[in-house]
Design a protein around this motif. Structure first.
Motif, PDB file in Angstrom:
ATOM      1  N   LYS A 238      -7.845  -2.551  -4.080  1.00  0.00           N
ATOM      2  CA  LYS A 238      -7.718  -3.983  -3.825  1.00  0.00           C
ATOM      3  C   LYS A 238      -6.864  -4.244  -2.571  1.00  0.00           C
ATOM      4  N   LEU A 239      -5.762  -3.491  -2.476  1.00  0.00           N
ATOM      5  CA  LEU A 239      -4.876  -3.672  -1.313  1.00  0.00           C
ATOM      6  C   LEU A 239      -5.571  -3.184  -0.038  1.00  0.00           C
ATOM      7  N   THR A 240      -6.311  -2.058  -0.182  1.00  0.00           N
ATOM      8  CA  THR A 240      -7.036  -1.539   0.989  1.00  0.00           C
ATOM      9  C   THR A 240      -8.024  -2.587   1.486  1.00  0.00           C
TER      10      THR A 240
ATOM     11  N   GLY B 299      13.028   5.787  15.698  1.00  0.00           N
ATOM     12  CA  GLY B 299      12.114   6.474  14.787  1.00  0.00           C
ATOM     13  C   GLY B 299      11.204   5.440  14.183  1.00  0.00           C
ATOM     14  N   ALA B 300      10.535   5.772  13.136  1.00  0.00           N
ATOM     15  CA  ALA B 300       9.594   4.847  12.534  1.00  0.00           C
ATOM     16  C   ALA B 300       9.605   4.994  11.034  1.00  0.00           C
ATOM     17  N   ARG B 301       8.831   4.131  10.412  1.00  0.00           N
ATOM     18  CA  ARG B 301       8.700   4.195   8.963  1.00  0.00           C
ATOM     19  C   ARG B 301       8.203   5.569   8.542  1.00  0.00           C
ATOM     20  N   SER B 302       8.512   5.964   7.353  1.00  0.00           N
ATOM     21  CA  SER B 302       7.871   7.183   6.861  1.00  0.00           C
ATOM     22  C   SER B 302       6.657   6.774   6.053  1.00  0.00           C
ATOM     23  N   ALA B 303       5.492   7.247   6.523  1.00  0.00           N
ATOM     24  CA  ALA B 303       4.242   6.836   5.861  1.00  0.00           C
ATOM     25  C   ALA B 303       4.152   7.443   4.476  1.00  0.00           C
ATOM     26  N   ALA B 304       3.394   6.761   3.631  1.00  0.00           N
ATOM     27  CA  ALA B 304       3.265   7.260   2.255  1.00  0.00           C
ATOM     28  C   ALA B 304       2.524   8.575   2.257  1.00  0.00           C
TER      29      ALA B 304
ATOM     30  N   LEU C 203       0.843  -1.221   0.000  1.00  0.00           N
ATOM     31  CA  LEU C 203       0.000   0.000   0.000  1.00  0.00           C
ATOM     32  C   LEU C 203       0.871   1.262   0.000  1.00  0.00           C
ATOM     33  N   ASP C 204       2.029   1.179   0.612  1.00  0.00           N
ATOM     34  CA  ASP C 204       2.941   2.333   0.578  1.00  0.00           C
ATOM     35  C   ASP C 204       3.369   2.637  -0.854  1.00  0.00           C
ATOM     36  N   GLN C 205       3.503   1.564  -1.656  1.00  0.00           N
ATOM     37  CA  GLN C 205       3.909   1.748  -3.056  1.00  0.00           C
ATOM     38  C   GLN C 205       2.724   2.201  -3.915  1.00  0.00           C
TER      39      GLN C 205
END
Ligand code: HEM
Length: 465
Positions: free
Chosen positions: A322-324, A460-465, A314-316
């Motif tokens: 569909k992914l949601t 830190g954490a992932r950077s959200a899309a 979903l980030d990509q």
């Protein structure tokens, strides 16, 4: 029971004594007796909170009933444990009422949940629906929740309480930016406390005069004041032609107030009651569902792994339908084992039959209470293949998470948008695991989860899309 809407609108009584009986009592009126009774009620409330939160005993009880007597009349209460029967009861709006059981928990006045008169319920639900722009609002909600998740996760390094640190801030932001109700006294923490307390009133009301009951009254009064102040502010701004107002539900409703074509029951008091209702049904429900979904993903590593893969995809491809839908289904599957609401309630005003024409058909005497054990139905091996396994791709009709029929959850689009972003954020924390010790399990106050700590490996954490 039909709700009489021609009565003068309920006024905003900020003391909110709703639920305290005004009937003369035949019980002894001594201080000792009252204390004893209250203690007994508090003990009963705590036991019921425990059962609602941990669910294992309910799972066992429902499994026995489902096998022995799927429609079991015990005393004055009918327990319903099969999905078909639960759907039947929920679709018979006039034969099985909701308002009577939950009205005392909603002291701010009539709200769609307390209306048992089918036509009026439809009108008021449609009124609220008329200010929702489904597709655009879902995009807005995803953006609000994703932004809050990213902000909160970026602050964390190696350890985070996903309830106080992520789910509650998301719910508070949605209340402020989408419902239009600002945090109490400008404090997100106070607002999270208020939402947790209000959820108790909708999910399981604390005994009248107990400490949680008193504090929930105080919070409702605070939230009501905040809503009334915001309505007045928006009315004044609209009268002055201010075009820069935020596009939240409260503002959209206030804009309708001047419309003379609208029915007489719609007015400022209606807006107050419905915003209070949304705050109570829509704040801590998101938090409780997020807590249970995260807990169950941690409990089922195969589910967690699948959620991680879909979240990364979903980030990509942000917003890919569909992914949601895949991530939503994984969240549903997690909640199937530990739903936000393990059961729903109804009252039966007159004698009727449930499951007519089947072997399990049962007469329900008028005056009975009805418990719809959604948790039991979602674990029924006759309708759900290998129910104790975590499986992606189960059909939608396996899940009874958001109700059914005319009372299906109004805020489902809000809840799903928030949950998808919260889970997308949490599952992508690298090396996600429960924190050691009791911090790694959900801690509740009443029925509201207030903490669940996880650890992860990278700062830190992932950077959200
Ligand atoms: C994951 C979170 C949520 C879950 C699992 C959930 C679940 C439910 C369920 C099972 C019902 C049906 C109750 C019954 O028939 O007795 C319901 C009704 C309702 N929910 Fe939700 N809910 C959630 C979040 C929300 C949110 C965020 C809002 C508000 C924005 C909301 C507003 C409502 C309202 C207004 C009703 C009553 C509908 C009516 O009577 O017509 N819910 N919800």
């Amino acid at each position: 029971m039909q709700t009489n809407v021609s009565e003068p609108a309920v006024k905003a009584d900020l003391t909110f004594n709703g639920g305290a009986s005004t009937q003369p009592s035949t019980e002894p009126d001594t201080w000792f007796w009252k204390r004893l009774k209250l203690r007994g009620q508090i003990a009963g409330y705590r036991i019921f909170c425990y059962l609602m939160n941990h669910m294992l005993l309910f799972k066992l009880f429902f499994a026995v009933l489902r096998r022995m007597r799927p429609l079991a009349l015990i005393g004055n209460t009918l327990w319903v444990t099969k999905a078909d029967d639960i759907r039947e009861v929920m679709s018979r709006f006039d034969d099985f009422l909701l308002g009577e059981s939950i009205e005392p928990g909603m002291p701010w006045g009539q709200f769609m949940m307390t209306i048992d008169w089918r036509e009026q319920h439809a009108l008021e639900r449609a009124m609220l629906q008329s200010v929702v722009n489904p597709a655009a609002d879902v995009r807005t909600l995803h953006a609000i929740a994703a932004d809050e998740c990213r902000k909160q996760a970026d602050l964390a390094s190696g350890r985070i309480d996903v309830i106080a640190g992520i789910a509650e801030p998301v719910a508070v932001r949605i209340a402020a930016d989408y419902f239009g109700v600002p945090p109490l006294g400008g404090s997100a923490h106070r607002m999270a406390d208020a939402m947790a307390d209000l959820s108790g009133l909708v999910l399981l009301q604390p005994p009248v005069n107990s400490q949680p009951w008193a504090s929930s009254r105080e919070y409702i009064a605070g939230v009501t004041k905040a809503i009334l102040a915001r309505i007045a502010e928006r009315k004044a701004a609209i009268a002055q032609g201010d075009a820069s107002l935020p596009d939240d539900l409260l503002t959209r409703l206030v804009r309708k107030l001047g419309d003379s074509k609208l029915p007489p029951w719609f007015g400022e008091d209606w807006v107050r009651r419905y915003l209070s209702g949304l705050m109570s049904t829509g704040g801590a429900t998101i938090v409780r569902a997020a807590a249970h979904a995260i807990d169950q993903l941690l409990e089922h590593p195969e589910g967690l792994q699948q959620a991680k893969v879909v979240a990364a995809q979903l980030d990509q491809a942000p917003g890919d339908p569909k992914l949601t839908a895949q991530l939503r289904q994984l969240i549903y599957e997690a909640l199937r084992q530990r739903p936000m609401l393990p059961m729903m309630v109804r009252t039966c005003p007159r004698d009727t039959v449930v499951a007519a024409g089947t072997k399990r058909a049962r007469v329900v005497p008028g005056g009975s209470h009805v418990i719809l054990a959604a948790l039991g139905a979602m674990l029924d091996p006759e309708t759900v293949e290998s129910p104790s396994e975590f499986r992606a791709g189960r059909p939608d009709d396996v899940y009874l998470l958001f109700g059914y029929g005319l009372r299906e959850c109004f805020g489902r689009y809000v809840a799903e948008s928030a949950l998808i972003e919260i889970i997308r954020c949490v599952v992508q924390l690298p090396g996600l695991a429960r924190a050691p010790g009791s911090a790694g399990s959900i801690k509740y106050v009443g029925v509201a989860p207030r903490s669940l700590t996880v650890t992860f490996t990278a700062p830190g954490a992932r950077s959200a899309a």
